[in-house]
Design an enzyme around this catalytic site. Structure first.
Site, PDB file in Angstrom:
ATOM      1  N   GLY A  11       0.803  -1.215   0.000  1.00 31.48           N
ATOM      2  CA  GLY A  11       0.000   0.000   0.000  1.00 31.48           C
ATOM      3  C   GLY A  11       0.839   1.269   0.000  1.00 31.48           C
ATOM      4  O   GLY A  11       2.065   1.235  -0.160  1.00 31.48           O
ATOM      5  N   TYR A 142     -14.427   4.020  10.203  1.00 26.87           N
ATOM      6  CA  TYR A 142     -12.957   3.986  10.237  1.00 26.87           C
ATOM      7  C   TYR A 142     -12.445   4.573  11.565  1.00 26.87           C
ATOM      8  O   TYR A 142     -11.614   3.978  12.251  1.00 26.87           O
ATOM      9  CB  TYR A 142     -12.441   4.793   9.048  1.00 26.87           C
ATOM     10  CG  TYR A 142     -10.941   4.957   8.955  1.00 26.87           C
ATOM     11  CD1 TYR A 142     -10.109   3.870   8.715  1.00 26.87           C
ATOM     12  CD2 TYR A 142     -10.357   6.225   9.065  1.00 26.87           C
ATOM     13  CE1 TYR A 142      -8.737   4.037   8.594  1.00 26.87           C
ATOM     14  CE2 TYR A 142      -8.997   6.400   8.932  1.00 26.87           C
ATOM     15  CZ  TYR A 142      -8.188   5.303   8.697  1.00 26.87           C
ATOM     16  OH  TYR A 142      -6.829   5.482   8.570  1.00 26.87           O
TER      17      TYR A 142
HETATM   18  P1  NAD Z   1      -3.365   1.282   1.672  1.00 28.30           P
HETATM   19  O1  NAD Z   1      -4.796   0.998   1.429  1.00 28.30           O
HETATM   20  O2  NAD Z   1      -2.601   2.037   0.646  1.00 28.30           O
HETATM   21  O3  NAD Z   1      -2.585  -0.072   1.979  1.00 28.30           O
HETATM   22  C1  NAD Z   1      -3.115  -1.097   2.759  1.00 28.30           C
HETATM   23  C2  NAD Z   1      -2.536  -2.403   2.276  1.00 28.30           C
HETATM   24  O4  NAD Z   1      -3.087  -3.445   3.078  1.00 28.30           O
HETATM   25  C3  NAD Z   1      -2.915  -2.716   0.814  1.00 28.30           C
HETATM   26  O5  NAD Z   1      -1.758  -3.023   0.065  1.00 28.30           O
HETATM   27  C4  NAD Z   1      -3.844  -3.899   0.928  1.00 28.30           C
HETATM   28  O6  NAD Z   1      -3.748  -4.821  -0.140  1.00 28.30           O
HETATM   29  C5  NAD Z   1      -3.366  -4.538   2.227  1.00 28.30           C
HETATM   30  N1  NAD Z   1      -4.387  -5.384   2.819  1.00 28.30           N
HETATM   31  C6  NAD Z   1      -5.726  -5.170   2.854  1.00 28.30           C
HETATM   32  N2  NAD Z   1      -6.344  -6.204   3.423  1.00 28.30           N
HETATM   33  C7  NAD Z   1      -5.384  -7.094   3.775  1.00 28.30           C
HETATM   34  C8  NAD Z   1      -5.412  -8.360   4.379  1.00 28.30           C
HETATM   35  N3  NAD Z   1      -6.556  -8.944   4.742  1.00 28.30           N
HETATM   36  N4  NAD Z   1      -4.233  -8.988   4.587  1.00 28.30           N
HETATM   37  C9  NAD Z   1      -3.058  -8.435   4.212  1.00 28.30           C
HETATM   38  N5  NAD Z   1      -2.979  -7.225   3.604  1.00 28.30           N
HETATM   39  C10 NAD Z   1      -4.139  -6.572   3.378  1.00 28.30           C
HETATM   40  O7  NAD Z   1      -3.283   2.015   3.089  1.00 28.30           O
HETATM   41  P2  NAD Z   1      -2.124   2.943   3.635  1.00 28.30           P
HETATM   42  O8  NAD Z   1      -2.448   4.342   3.279  1.00 28.30           O
HETATM   43  O9  NAD Z   1      -0.810   2.401   3.291  1.00 28.30           O
HETATM   44  O10 NAD Z   1      -2.408   2.823   5.198  1.00 28.30           O
HETATM   45  C11 NAD Z   1      -1.760   1.875   6.013  1.00 28.30           C
HETATM   46  C12 NAD Z   1      -2.242   2.060   7.437  1.00 28.30           C
HETATM   47  O11 NAD Z   1      -1.997   3.400   7.862  1.00 28.30           O
HETATM   48  C13 NAD Z   1      -3.740   1.816   7.647  1.00 28.30           C
HETATM   49  O12 NAD Z   1      -3.940   1.223   8.898  1.00 28.30           O
HETATM   50  C14 NAD Z   1      -4.320   3.208   7.652  1.00 28.30           C
HETATM   51  O13 NAD Z   1      -5.495   3.269   8.402  1.00 28.30           O
HETATM   52  C15 NAD Z   1      -3.204   3.988   8.322  1.00 28.30           C
HETATM   53  N6  NAD Z   1      -3.264   5.407   7.983  1.00 28.30           N
HETATM   54  C16 NAD Z   1      -2.992   5.848   6.718  1.00 28.30           C
HETATM   55  C17 NAD Z   1      -3.068   7.202   6.425  1.00 28.30           C
HETATM   56  C18 NAD Z   1      -2.771   7.740   5.047  1.00 28.30           C
HETATM   57  O14 NAD Z   1      -2.951   8.936   4.806  1.00 28.30           O
HETATM   58  N7  NAD Z   1      -2.296   6.918   4.109  1.00 28.30           N
HETATM   59  C19 NAD Z   1      -3.419   8.113   7.436  1.00 28.30           C
HETATM   60  C20 NAD Z   1      -3.739   7.621   8.709  1.00 28.30           C
HETATM   61  C21 NAD Z   1      -3.619   6.268   8.973  1.00 28.30           C
HETATM   62  N1  SER Z   2      -5.644   9.523   5.132  1.00 28.15           N
HETATM   63  C1  SER Z   2      -6.552   8.756   5.918  1.00 28.15           C
HETATM   64  C2  SER Z   2      -7.916   8.764   5.325  1.00 28.15           C
HETATM   65  O1  SER Z   2      -8.245   9.748   4.713  1.00 28.15           O
HETATM   66  C3  SER Z   2      -6.601   9.304   7.325  1.00 28.15           C
HETATM   67  O2  SER Z   2      -6.578   8.246   8.199  1.00 28.15           O
HETATM   68  O3  SER Z   2      -8.636   7.825   5.495  1.00 28.15           O
END
Ligand code: NAD
Ligand code: SER
Length: 312
Positions: A11, A142
């Site tokens: 991700g 969420y």
């Molecule tokens: P993303 O959606 O880009 O990546 C998530 C990854 O998890 C994907 O590659 C997906 O294939 C994988 N995944 C989904 N279900 C799965 C499963 N059952 N088993 C194994 N892998 C699985 O998300 P991200 O932006 O990289 O976020 C990662 C974490 O950080 C999440 O917990 C998200 O809530 C948190 N987060 C992200 C942001 C942001 O702005 N990107 C902000 C706050 C929190």
């Molecule tokens: N970037 C994330 C979202 O918009 C914040 O957790 O879901």
């Protein structure tokens, strides 16, 4: 060699985290895991395994038999996708966390990183410079899952001495891999349109201020938190993390300084209500006090990096 597993490696955060952890600890020490058979080309420089975090026994067996000692659990549904599938979002965002917390409780794992989000705050939270401790009544599935996760992390730390560490990431801005279905994704999409010379129709209104952070800062914060001595990590729910805060209008003005022909229009959809329920900006003074966190990228620097790298 300490073995590290990143679940959700393909991700937006996972790909960059895997790269940084491999630079630091060696390619062979950092195992990437995600749902698909293969990983993105960007992370083929080390081990990759197809794993579903909801397959509890398979995850347990993999971690125990490979003697994994540190887990970064990133697999989750983000805010916008979660609103479309609340039951599954709750299942995915919670079950994987319990599987990993239990492995640490049983002493198979030494340390866990699990990300929370600004989504733990809600419409009744003070929106400006939201402090670490405040009213938390999230109105999205969420946000509810992240707040519940925070409480469970703290509980496992207090009751079972689990070394779990967490950050409340704001919206993360990056160019190496696409965002995964969040409300803050507009702040990435806009750069791809602007550099392609195309107008951008924004799904939030022009005045929606949200907290944001450049990915390099987020990865550095994550690794600094995980490497800090345990006694410095006094908060085991999750730490506030601030970078910058801006509205779509302010971001488009900053882009126009480099790409003067760029045009933005506003057409808010269901994500507007999510954005309206989140803070405008975050106060992370406690985070700085506890383990010395400081962001390095302000808005002009983020705009420079995004345009330069997307053009490449
Ligand atoms: P993303 O959606 O880009 O990546 C998530 C990854 O998890 C994907 O590659 C997906 O294939 C994988 N995944 C989904 N279900 C799965 C499963 N059952 N088993 C194994 N892998 C699985 O998300 P991200 O932006 O990289 O976020 C990662 C974490 O950080 C999440 O917990 C998200 O809530 C948190 N987060 C992200 C942001 C942001 O702005 N990107 C902000 C706050 C929190
Ligand atoms: N970037 C994330 C979202 O918009 C914040 O957790 O879901």
């Amino acid at each position: 060699m300490k073995k590290i597993l990143v679940i959700g490696s393909n991700g937006q955060i996972g790909t960059e985290l895997v790269l940084s952890l491999r630079e630091r600890y060696g390619n062979e020490a950092v195992f990437a895991a995600d749902l698909s058979k293969s990983c993105p080309a960007i992370i083929i420089n080390g081990p990759y395994v197809q794993l579903d975090v909801l397959q509890k026994e398979a995850i347990r067996e993999y971690i125990i038999s490979n003697e994994i000692k540190e887990v970064y659990l990133l697999a989750a549904l983000l805010s916008a996708t979660a609103e479309k599938n609340p039951d599954f979002a709750w299942k995915l965002n919670m079950e994987g966390l319990f599987t990993i917390l239990d492995l640490a409780k049983e002493k198979h794992i030494d340390k866990i990183f699990w990300p929370s989000s600004i989504a733990v705050f809600g419409p009744t939270t003070p929106a400006d410079k939201t402090p670490q401790y405040t009213i938390m009544e999230p109105s999205t599935v969420y946000g509810i899952s992240k707040l519940a996760g925070e409480r469970w992390c703290e509980y496992y730390h207090k009751k079972h001495q689990v070394d779990v560490r967490s950050l409340r990431y704001p919206g993360l801005i990056s160019y190496k891999s696409p965002p995964g279905g969040g409300t803050t994704d507009y702040a990435i999409d806009i750069f791809h349109k602007a550099t392609a010379g195309v107008d951008y129709d924004c799904f939030l209104n022009e005045t929606s201020a949200l907290p944001m952070l450049f990915m390099d800062d987020a990865i550095r914060a994550t690794i600094e938190l995980m490497e800090a001595p345990s006694e410095q990590i006094k908060i085991r729910s999750s730490y506030n993390l601030a970078g910058v805060s801006f509205t779509p209008k302010e971001l488009s003005e900053a882009i126009k300084k480099q790409l003067p022909d760029f045009k933005i229009t506003y057409n808010p959809d269901f994500r507007q209500a999510i954005a309206d329920s989140w803070p405008n900006s975050i106060d992370d003074a406690i985070t700085e006090q506890h383990w010395g966190w400081k962001p390095r990228f302000d808005l002009p620097k983020i705009v420079d990096e995004m345009i330069k790298n997307i053009k490449k």
